[in-house]
Design a protein around this motif. Structure first.
Motif, short mmCIF file in Angstrom:
data_model
loop_
_atom_site.label_atom_id
_atom_site.label_comp_id
_atom_site.label_asym_id
_atom_site.label_seq_id
_atom_site.Cartn_x
_atom_site.Cartn_y
_atom_site.Cartn_z
N THR A 22 -8.63 10.68 20.61
CA THR A 22 -8.51 9.55 19.69
C THR A 22 -8.81 10.02 18.27
O THR A 22 -9.73 10.80 18.03
CB THR A 22 -9.50 8.44 20.08
N TYR A 23 -8.00 9.50 17.33
CA TYR A 23 -8.16 9.87 15.92
C TYR A 23 -8.13 8.61 15.07
O TYR A 23 -7.63 7.55 15.51
CB TYR A 23 -7.05 10.82 15.48
N SER A 24 -8.65 8.72 13.86
CA SER A 24 -8.75 7.55 12.99
C SER A 24 -7.40 7.08 12.48
O SER A 24 -7.25 5.94 12.08
CB SER A 24 -9.68 7.86 11.81
N SER A 25 -6.39 7.95 12.48
CA SER A 25 -5.05 7.60 12.05
C SER A 25 -4.09 8.69 12.52
O SER A 25 -4.52 9.75 13.01
CB SER A 25 -4.96 7.47 10.52
N ALA A 26 -2.79 8.43 12.37
CA ALA A 26 -1.79 9.43 12.76
C ALA A 26 -1.94 10.70 11.92
O ALA A 26 -1.76 11.81 12.44
CB ALA A 26 -0.39 8.84 12.57
#
Length: 364
Positions: free
Chosen positions: A72-76
């Motif tokens: 999981t990441y904060s944005s693309a």
């Protein structure tokens, strides 16, 4: 005289801006890392532009992304940077620029469809393509106004033939088609830099300070100029390359067929070959990445200037008057920005009289 003054002012501003940008952009956009503890007599290390703050500002619940592997990441864009924006400064710059053209939700669709790696370079291509159009139409439009629309343009073309609209339209269509492939060259360049195949550096500190930064930039640009001279000359002397690649650009072989819109009206392979020294030399000669990017960006602006068939020149710069001679005589003035290569290798031809006017020769 009003138009001449205004046109010269615009071109002079472009030249000065280019010089200052190339010299300073590498260092002035850097900032010091205030979070690192250093001795009182030591300077804090520099953080390459644009830092990591832009990723933090993008970190909102709606931009959060989960990849197929469960990460999981904060944005693309955070996913593209693998959660470490400062680990690869070149990719960080490119991702930041891409975020100007494409929002995080759109980037997310690319990441899910192609994977983070491919998504990044596809976005780089789309950005380069859109950016090339902005620069081409914006710069050519400004030059078009000063050359053909301003009321005092009547004075310039009092004794000259104005370019026909059909010629301009032909150049625009060819340029637009060429951009679709020509925009791939910066992507290749970015790939090589991001994967460590070049000697690009990202802070002035890395190269040893401002004196070394300016020296390496000048050395890099000198050899780029030499490389472009010989590549351009080879496109003329090699029959295959001339007939099947470069000849299309020399369809415009008279002052009245040269306009700012002809700057990239060429076979796309022609443009890639002529710009290739910028890429080929980077694994051999150090250059600040932002300076390198600035030089690539300015090449398109410069190409607009040298194709406007006006008389403004500042020697020893290979201005539009010199380049018009190249288009009318074919075997002279191969240089990109300076005349020294043509002077050294015997292909310099100084313009004879005002552009677009028949030269009156005295009888012997």
């Amino acid at each position: 005289m009003v138009l001449t003054c205004n046109a010269k002012t615009v071109k002079t501003v472009l030249l000065v801006t280019f010089t200052l940008f190339a010299l300073s952009c590498g260092g002035l956009l850097e900032r010091k890392n205030e979070t690192v503890n250093v001795a009182p007599d030591e300077a804090a290390p520099s953080i390459p532009f644009p830092g990591s703050g832009w990723i933090d500002r993008m970190a909102t619940p709606e931009n959060k992304i989960t990849l197929e592997n469960g990460e999981t990441y904060s944005s693309a864009f955070d996913a593209i940077l693998n959660g470490e924006p400062l680990a690869n400064p070149c990719r960080n710059v490119n991702a930041w620029i891409n975020s100007i053209f494409v929002g995080p939700k759109t980037a997310e669709k690319f990441v899910h469809a192609l994977g983070a790696e491919w998504a990044h370079f596809v976005l780089c291509y789309l950005r380069n393509f859109l950016g090339a159009m902005v620069v081409y139409y914006g710069t050519a439009g400004i030059f078009h106004y000063f050359c053909y629309v301003h009321p005092m343009s009547e004075e310039i073309f009092k004794d000259r033939i104005r370019p026909d609209w059909n010629i301009i339209w032909h150049q625009i269509k060819l340029s637009q088609a060429s951009m679709t492939i020509y925009s791939l060259l910066p992507v290749i360049d970015e790939y090589l830099i991001e994967w460590g195949y070049t000697k690009a550096y990202f802070t002035v500190d890395e190269i040893g300070g401002w004196p070394m930064h300016i020296a390496t930039m000048a050395f890099y640009f000198f050899w780029v100029e030499v490389g472009i001279y010989w590549m351009h000359r080879k496109l003329h002397t090699n029959k295959f390359l001339y007939n099947y690649v470069h000849l299309r650009h020399h369809y415009y072989n008279k002052p009245e067929t040269l306009t700012p819109w002809a700057s990239i009206a060429f076979h796309p392979l022609d443009g890639m070959l002529q710009a290739s020294p910028y890429v080929v030399l980077l694994p051999l000669i150090p250059c600040h990445y932002l300076t390198h990017l600035g030089l690539l960006f300015f090449t398109e602006i410069w190409a607009t200037y040298i194709h406007d068939a006006m008389d403004f020149n500042i020697d020893p710069i290979m201005g539009s008057k010199y380049h018009t001679v190249h288009h009318t005589h074919y075997i002279y003035n191969y240089g990109q920005i300076f005349t020294f290569c043509d002077w050294f290798w015997g292909t310099l031809k100084v313009p004879d009289g005002p552009t677009g006017h028949p030269v009156k020769r005295k009888r012997a």
